[in-house]
Design an enzyme around this catalytic site. Structure first.
Site, mmCIF file in Angstrom:
data_model
loop_
_atom_site.group_PDB
_atom_site.id
_atom_site.type_symbol
_atom_site.label_atom_id
_atom_site.label_comp_id
_atom_site.label_asym_id
_atom_site.label_seq_id
_atom_site.Cartn_x
_atom_site.Cartn_y
_atom_site.Cartn_z
ATOM 1 N N SER A 188 0.845 -1.192 0.000
ATOM 2 C CA SER A 188 0.000 0.000 0.000
ATOM 3 C C SER A 188 0.888 1.252 0.000
ATOM 4 C CB SER A 188 -0.955 -0.056 1.196
ATOM 5 O OG SER A 188 -1.989 0.870 1.044
ATOM 6 N N ASP A 427 -8.926 -6.057 -4.456
ATOM 7 C CA ASP A 427 -8.485 -4.945 -3.598
ATOM 8 C C ASP A 427 -9.645 -3.979 -3.383
ATOM 9 O OD1 ASP A 427 -7.327 -2.486 -2.622
ATOM 10 O OD2 ASP A 427 -5.375 -3.236 -3.259
ATOM 11 N N HIS A 464 -6.893 -5.987 -0.331
ATOM 12 C CA HIS A 464 -5.834 -4.995 -0.179
ATOM 13 C C HIS A 464 -4.802 -5.480 0.846
ATOM 14 C CE1 HIS A 464 -3.904 -1.200 -0.615
ATOM 15 N NE2 HIS A 464 -4.042 -0.885 0.666
#
Ligand SMILES: *[C@@H]1O[C@H](CO)[C@@H](O)[C@H](O)[C@H]1NC(C)=O
Ligand SMILES: *[C@@H]1O[C@H](CO)[C@@H](O)[C@H](O)[C@H]1NC(C)=O
Ligand SMILES: *[C@@H]1O[C@H](CO)[C@@H](O)[C@H](O)[C@H]1NC(C)=O
Ligand SMILES: *[C@@H]1O[C@H](CO)[C@@H](O)[C@H](O)[C@H]1NC(C)=O
Ligand SMILES: *[C@@H]1O[C@H](CO)[C@@H](O)[C@H](O)[C@H]1NC(C)=O
Ligand SMILES: *[C@@H]1O[C@H](CO)[C@@H](O)[C@H](O)[C@H]1NC(C)=O
Ligand SMILES: *[C@@H]1O[C@H](CO)[C@@H](O)[C@H](O)[C@H]1NC(C)=O
Ligand SMILES: *[C@@H]1O[C@H](CO)[C@@H](O)[C@H](O)[C@H]1NC(C)=O
Ligand SMILES: *[C@@H]1O[C@H](CO)[C@@H](O)[C@H](O)[C@H]1NC(C)=O
Length: 545
Positions: A188, A427, A464
């Site tokens: 991320s 995600d 994610h």
């Protein structure tokens, strides 16, 4: 004195007193000997590496605080230098959310524990930011009207280079040599930081592993804010149970398109044309929000449609990619400890009413960094043209700090660097299309000369960073090391474990773009074979952004 005992006794600030970082003034160095350190670290957090039970580790825990003279900041870098089992390597780790890293960021800490357990020196750096993953609401503004540009730049780029410089310098002071190889690992925000290193500091790391990277920050925040913006603009906030029902229906409809019913949509962009949420309006569903049966509303279908298609400007032009179907839009799968991007906050009971919930990622960015805390600018109440103008203003002001989309990786390539990116196709925060777009942009910039130093993997079913039906590709790190250190071929495929609909865990193979696993992980499909198998639909649409 054994080398072990001598290393332990060297774990004092004076060992590191020669540390210098151009542009920074060292304020303090603390060195604490840590012994008998044990911790379980799950592969879910390590992503590229398998789970590990760290046991009885000894390391020197060095905390460097420094400032950038004139910026009045205080930055902390924390480094763990293993005693007894150092493998000669550095593994710097990234942050998460609005945090660059350091002691208060759980994901950074998990990565460090795993790294030190494997014998890496590991380092994290907080870029002088406070407040953890939601921190931008603390540090984003110096005062109303004045965004904190230095902090944004330190998060965006500067701290990443400093992490490499400090990590390597402490290693030389402590062990008298090395490191032989330096690596980056992050997801991320942390994934973006790794790619920024490849772009701006091409010799900082030899190998970079970036998961679900937050590239194109000013654009992805438009997608993250979009469901809330859309709901505010229609003045309706459907129940989360309706959105969940639509996601489940999309999965049922699109999961079999790849020939395998496993609860995973392996090509979300095709699904967009194969499932119409509006066809489910009126369908009764059992709703956990109200604890009654409710019909799926038009508003819910419209919100799902909008979220999957991504933000569009008043002329109908797509501003950024949508969130893939199959992704959890409400946060239900994480026990709702973090609301999803289309989450609404509803009162309990049969006549429940709901209000919007602002994402900690997009809301403070728009209200503080872009609208600069101007109280007359009500972010919860923007027309579409106001929203689109605000996103555009954000790109103008912050892309150079945060977008991390420079396709010219030639310096990194020429320095011998190797880069692996992965992105989950489920995600729920960042569209995997953006990471693929970046890979393609590098291919174009370097005229196709990419595969020898950069590989990208799409991971069907992975949410994610973690979560979803797919586990992480936890063998990729060793593949990266073999590629960097031994000149082994670039990884073409890697293993993941997928939990099927029956709860059974299966081993699967994921493939480096443009190849794709066929879902079974035994054979592979490569472009050109699609036609033969009648699965030409798996080809990606032409990029129209
Ligand atoms: C080391 O840690 C383990 C568990 O973390 C503990 O049981 C043990 O007593 C510790 N040993 C020493 C010498 O402190
Ligand atoms: C733990 O590590 C220390 C230092 O390396 C060592 O002396 C000790 O024997 C280890 N204890 C166990 C139980 O492995
Ligand atoms: C390392 O040192 C910092 C600063 O003193 C401290 O906050 C942190 O808990 C230490 N970490 C470990 C694993 O001992
Ligand atoms: C939900 O409804 C069922 C049956 O109507 C009832 O037994 C249960 O107590 C309700 N739960 C809540 C949390 O209201
Ligand atoms: C779904 O969203 C797309 C993209 O914004 C839009 O063009 C389309 O009209 C929407 N569908 C409906 C039925 O509203
Ligand atoms: C949901 O609404 C309640 C009541 O208005 C409020 O106390 C709570 O903070 C809200 N939660 C979120 C996540 O917005
Ligand atoms: C819910 O709303 C309906 C229709 O407005 C009303 O008849 C009913 O009494 C309400 N129920 C509760 C529990 O408030
Ligand atoms: C901002 O707009 C929202 C939604 O229309 C409204 O509920 C809120 O009161 C407004 N805030 C201010 C400060 O006007
Ligand atoms: C924003 O709020 C004001 C009053 O609070 C209202 O008049 C206006 O219609 C709202 N605009 C939108 C786009 O909801």
């Amino acid at each position: 004195m054994s080398s072990l005992a001598s290393l332990s006794s060297s774990c004092t600030p004076s060992t590191f007193s020669s540390l210098q970082v151009f542009g920074a003034r060292i304020l303090n160095i603390e060195a604490l000997l840590v012994t008998n350190f044990s911790a379980p670290v799950a592969n879910t957090f390590r992503i590229f590496q398998p789970s590990i039970q760290v046991q009885n580790a000894s390391f020197c825990n060095v905390t460097v605080t420094y400032t950038h003279p004139g910026q009045q900041d205080e930055v902390t870098a924390q480094t763990w230098l293993p005693i007894g089992n150092w493998n000669g390597r550095l593994q710097a780790v990234g942050g998460a959310g609005w945090a660059a890293g350091a002691g208060g960021v759980p994901l950074s800490l998990e990565l460090m524990k795993g790294a030190v357990g494997d014998g890496y020196v590991t380092i994290t750096d907080d870029a002088g930011l406070t407040g953890g993953i939601e921190g931008v609401k603390d540090w984003g503004l110096l005062s109303p009207g004045n965004p904190n540009l230095y902090k944004i730049n330190n998060l965006g780029a500067i701290s990443i280079n400093e992490q490499s410089i400090i990590g390597k310098a402490l290693i030389r002071s402590f062990y008298g040599k090395g490191p032989e190889f330096s690596y980056w690992s992050g997801c991320s925000q942390g994934g973006r930081q790794g790619i920024m290193a490849a772009q701006r500091y091409p010799t900082a790391f030899d190998g970079i592993a970036s998961a679900c990277p937050a590239l194109h920050i000013p654009d992805i925040l438009a997608s993250i804010q979009w469901p809330q913006q859309f709901m505010n603009s229609i003045g309706e906030h459907p129940y989360p149970c309706e959105i969940d029902a639509l996601t489940a229906a999309a999965i049922s409809a699109c999961d079999p398109l790849d020939g395998l019913v496993d609860g995973i949509i392996s090509d979300p962009s095709t699904c967009l044309h194969n499932f119409d949420p509006f066809s489910l309006i009126g369908t009764p569903i059992s709703c956990f929000t109200t604890n009654t049966t409710v019909p799926i509303s038009h508003a819910a279908a419209a919100v799902a449609n909008a979220t999957w298609h991504g933000p569009h400007d008043p002329s109908g032009r797509q501003m950024w990619y949508g969130i893939p179907q199959g992704a959890d839009l409400t946060g239900g799968s994480s026990g709702r400890d973090q609301p999803g991007i289309a989450w609404t906050n509803c009162t309990a009971g049969p006549n429940s009413t709901c209000t919007g919930t602002n994402s900690f990622l997009s809301f403070p960015y728009l209200s503080l960094l872009v609208a600069k805390g101007d109280p007359s600018f009500n972010i919860s109440n923007l027309t579409l043209s106001e929203f689109s103008a605000l996103i555009h203003a954000g790109k103008q002001q912050y892309s150079s700090f945060l977008a991390t989309d420079d396709p010219d990786l030639s310096a990194f390539r020429n320095a011998g660097g190797k880069l692996i990116t992965i992105h989950g196709l489920a995600d729920q925060q960042i569209s995997p299309e953006g990471t693929l777009r970046y890979y393609k942009s590098v291919e174009k910039e370097l005229r196709g000369d990419v595969k020898d130093f950069y590989r990208h993997f799409e991971i069907p079913g992975l949410a994610h960073c973690f979560g979803g039906r797919s586990g992480p590709p936890d063998g990729l790190w060793e593949q990266l090391r073999g590629w960097v250190e031994e000149g082994k071929p670039a990884p073409e495929e890697s293993g993941v474990e997928v939990t099927g609909l029956d709860g059974e865990v299966q081993k699967r193979v994921v493939c480096a773009w443009p190849a794709r696993g066929n879902g079974l992980g035994i054979e592979r499909m490569i472009p050109g074979v699609y036609e033969a198998t009648g699965l030409e639909a798996l080809d990606h649409e032409e990029d129209h952004l």
